[in-house]
Design a protein around this motif. Sequence first.
Motif, PDB file in Angstrom:
ATOM      1  N   MET A 108       0.850  -1.174   0.000  1.00  0.00           N
ATOM      2  CA  MET A 108       0.000   0.000   0.000  1.00  0.00           C
ATOM      3  C   MET A 108       0.891   1.231   0.000  1.00  0.00           C
ATOM      4  N   GLY A 109       0.563   2.170  -0.887  1.00  0.00           N
ATOM      5  CA  GLY A 109       1.339   3.393  -0.987  1.00  0.00           C
ATOM      6  C   GLY A 109       0.758   4.514  -0.146  1.00  0.00           C
ATOM      7  N   GLN A 110       1.430   5.642  -0.220  1.00  0.00           N
ATOM      8  CA  GLN A 110       1.056   6.798   0.590  1.00  0.00           C
ATOM      9  C   GLN A 110      -0.346   7.317   0.261  1.00  0.00           C
ATOM     10  N   ALA A 111      -0.699   7.399  -1.021  1.00  0.00           N
ATOM     11  CA  ALA A 111      -2.020   7.914  -1.398  1.00  0.00           C
ATOM     12  C   ALA A 111      -3.135   7.041  -0.823  1.00  0.00           C
ATOM     13  N   ARG A 112      -2.963   5.744  -0.898  1.00  0.00           N
ATOM     14  CA  ARG A 112      -3.975   4.813  -0.374  1.00  0.00           C
ATOM     15  C   ARG A 112      -4.108   4.981   1.143  1.00  0.00           C
ATOM     16  N   GLU A 113      -2.981   5.104   1.822  1.00  0.00           N
ATOM     17  CA  GLU A 113      -3.002   5.279   3.273  1.00  0.00           C
ATOM     18  C   GLU A 113      -3.729   6.571   3.662  1.00  0.00           C
ATOM     19  N   VAL A 114      -3.451   7.655   2.949  1.00  0.00           N
ATOM     20  CA  VAL A 114      -4.093   8.944   3.244  1.00  0.00           C
ATOM     21  C   VAL A 114      -5.600   8.858   2.988  1.00  0.00           C
ATOM     22  N   MET A 115      -5.995   8.238   1.870  1.00  0.00           N
ATOM     23  CA  MET A 115      -7.428   8.106   1.565  1.00  0.00           C
ATOM     24  C   MET A 115      -8.125   7.275   2.632  1.00  0.00           C
ATOM     25  N   ASP A 116      -7.498   6.198   3.076  1.00  0.00           N
ATOM     26  CA  ASP A 116      -8.098   5.367   4.119  1.00  0.00           C
ATOM     27  C   ASP A 116      -8.233   6.140   5.426  1.00  0.00           C
TER      28      ASP A 116
END
Length: 144
Positions: free
Chosen positions: A1-9
């Motif tokens: 999981m990348g940074q964008a996915r982590e932020v969206m979650d």
Amino acid sequence: MGQAREVMDRLTAAITTADSTTIAELYAKDAVAVTPDGGELHGRDDIAEYWRQMTQAVPDGTYESVHAYEVGNTAIDEGVFSGRNTGPIQLPTGEMLPPTQKEIRIRGVDFATVDADGRIVDYRLYFDEMEFMGQLGLLPDEPS
């Protein structure tokens, strides 16, 4: 999981728990967001206020993920937001509508582009606003 996915979650979790501090912290100071009901919003404060109004209108909202993607520095979600309208709804005119006490279930898609600092700089939300208003009982009755 990348940074964008982590932020969206993290954003999704903050919205469903009405954590306005975290919501604001996830957006860059000069972020831009586009929503069906709020139009184009500029800056962290305006975006955080949009989410404050939404979480006030549906404070028990839940989110069910249908699809979750990440492409480069952009996270894309498709899912269903549901809950009961137990708080006031602020219209674009500033007028406040009392709670309808109606259940809503809205399918939507959102995109969040994240900068190197892990902040959302561009956010797009899509859902059927007429379906939302209809579920709240706010549309005029159609003539028979």
